[in-house]
Design a protein around this motif. Structure first.
Motif, mmCIF file in Angstrom:
data_model
loop_
_atom_site.group_PDB
_atom_site.id
_atom_site.type_symbol
_atom_site.label_atom_id
_atom_site.label_comp_id
_atom_site.label_asym_id
_atom_site.label_seq_id
_atom_site.Cartn_x
_atom_site.Cartn_y
_atom_site.Cartn_z
ATOM 1 N N PRO A 80 24.658 13.024 -71.835
ATOM 2 C CA PRO A 80 23.601 13.337 -72.802
ATOM 3 C C PRO A 80 22.222 13.067 -72.206
ATOM 4 N N VAL A 81 21.229 13.782 -72.710
ATOM 5 C CA VAL A 81 19.848 13.609 -72.241
ATOM 6 C C VAL A 81 19.404 12.150 -72.412
ATOM 7 N N ASP A 82 19.866 11.524 -73.489
ATOM 8 C CA ASP A 82 19.529 10.120 -73.766
ATOM 9 C C ASP A 82 19.930 9.177 -72.633
ATOM 10 N N TYR A 83 20.892 9.604 -71.822
ATOM 11 C CA TYR A 83 21.425 8.729 -70.780
ATOM 12 C C TYR A 83 20.387 8.394 -69.714
ATOM 13 N N ALA A 84 19.365 9.233 -69.592
ATOM 14 C CA ALA A 84 18.394 9.092 -68.498
ATOM 15 C C ALA A 84 17.706 7.734 -68.484
ATOM 16 N N LYS A 85 17.549 7.118 -69.645
ATOM 17 C CA LYS A 85 16.833 5.844 -69.683
ATOM 18 C C LYS A 85 17.786 4.657 -69.644
ATOM 19 N N PHE A 86 19.077 4.924 -69.475
ATOM 20 C CA PHE A 86 20.032 3.810 -69.535
ATOM 21 C C PHE A 86 20.016 2.998 -68.242
ATOM 22 N N GLU A 87 19.705 1.728 -68.397
ATOM 23 C CA GLU A 87 19.790 0.768 -67.298
ATOM 24 C C GLU A 87 20.408 -0.492 -67.878
ATOM 25 N N GLY A 88 21.481 -0.949 -67.282
ATOM 26 C CA GLY A 88 22.133 -2.128 -67.835
ATOM 27 C C GLY A 88 23.531 -2.297 -67.288
ATOM 28 N N VAL A 89 24.376 -2.907 -68.089
ATOM 29 C CA VAL A 89 25.708 -3.276 -67.635
ATOM 30 C C VAL A 89 26.773 -2.627 -68.515
ATOM 31 N N ILE A 90 27.693 -1.902 -67.884
ATOM 32 C CA ILE A 90 28.874 -1.384 -68.572
ATOM 33 C C ILE A 90 29.960 -2.437 -68.378
ATOM 34 N N PRO A 91 30.576 -2.913 -69.478
ATOM 35 C CA PRO A 91 31.554 -4.009 -69.342
ATOM 36 C C PRO A 91 32.685 -3.667 -68.381
#
Ligand code: MN
Length: 219
Positions: A80-91
């Motif tokens: 999704p377009v929203d994914y572009a700002k995702f920075e963090g940790v996937i469990p």
């Protein structure tokens, strides 16, 4: 397959902080983002916005500014377009478990076509990037199935040095993978071993935590 069904199927949204699909498109509709991702292996997820999604490739060695270098790029599910700002940790244990950094972002322009989706279907897309780290002309060429090559065209922005080494940290928060893991409750050791390149010396540039607004977001 309906739009983003593969993306949704692979994830449990009560377990992962990754975004579900919301936004239809970015302001420019021509966003690109590269996410450095320490999952089971370190890789760089290269994403181009087209038709309301981020078309995505996993590039194990990351992009190269050297036009004689071809980098393997495995096409993965649309994001999704929203994914572009995702920075963090996937469990750990979840799909793609590990640390994610927004390594570069900006806009792109397709070259010799207005129909990016069609060009991708045909297996060849030329484009120019206007990012913070990556600029200039590039090409993605499909070799077979989901396997593509990412190459830099010779231009003003060509360079022999390894851009992933020169510019290793987040373009949003200036954090290394290990710092993101530390701040977001991830596995710091794994993030650090996944990113064996020299951790840059502190330059006095303050890193920001997730949730603090970046100063610039142009797309
Ligand atoms: Mn990935």
């Amino acid at each position: 397959m309906p739009v983003l069904s593969e993306y949704k199927k692979k994830r449990k949204f009560d377990k992962t902080p990754e975004p579900g699909p919301k936004k239809k498109h970015s302001r420019t509709r021509r966003m690109f983002v590269i996410q450095k991702h320490r999952a089971s292996q370190l890789h760089y997820d290269f994403r181009l916005e087209a038709g309301g999604v981020l078309k995505s490739w996993a590039v194990p060695k990351g992009p190269s500014l050297d036009p004689t270098v071809k980098r393997l790029a495995m096409q993965v599910e649309d994001h999704p377009v929203d994914y572009a700002k995702f920075e963090g940790v996937i469990p750990e244990g979840e799909y793609g478990g590990g640390t994610v950094m927004v390594w570069d972002y900006g806009t792109y322009k397709p070259e010799n076509t207005d129909d990016v989706e069609q060009a991708i279907k045909k297996g060849e897309l030329k484009f120019s990037l206007n990012g913070k780290k990556l600029k200039g002309s590039w090409v993605l060429i499909r070799t077979r199935d989901r396997q593509w090559l990412l190459m830099k065209h010779r231009d003003y922005y060509t360079m022999k040095d390894d851009v992933t080494e020169i510019a290793p940290v987040s373009i949003l928060t200036r954090r290394t993978l290990a710092e993101i893991a530390e701040d977001e409750g991830g596995n710091v050791k794994k993030a650090a071993t996944g990113d064996p390149r020299r951790i840059p010396e502190r330059t006095g540039v303050k890193r920001r935590k997730q949730g603090q607004k970046p100063k610039v977001w142009t797309t």
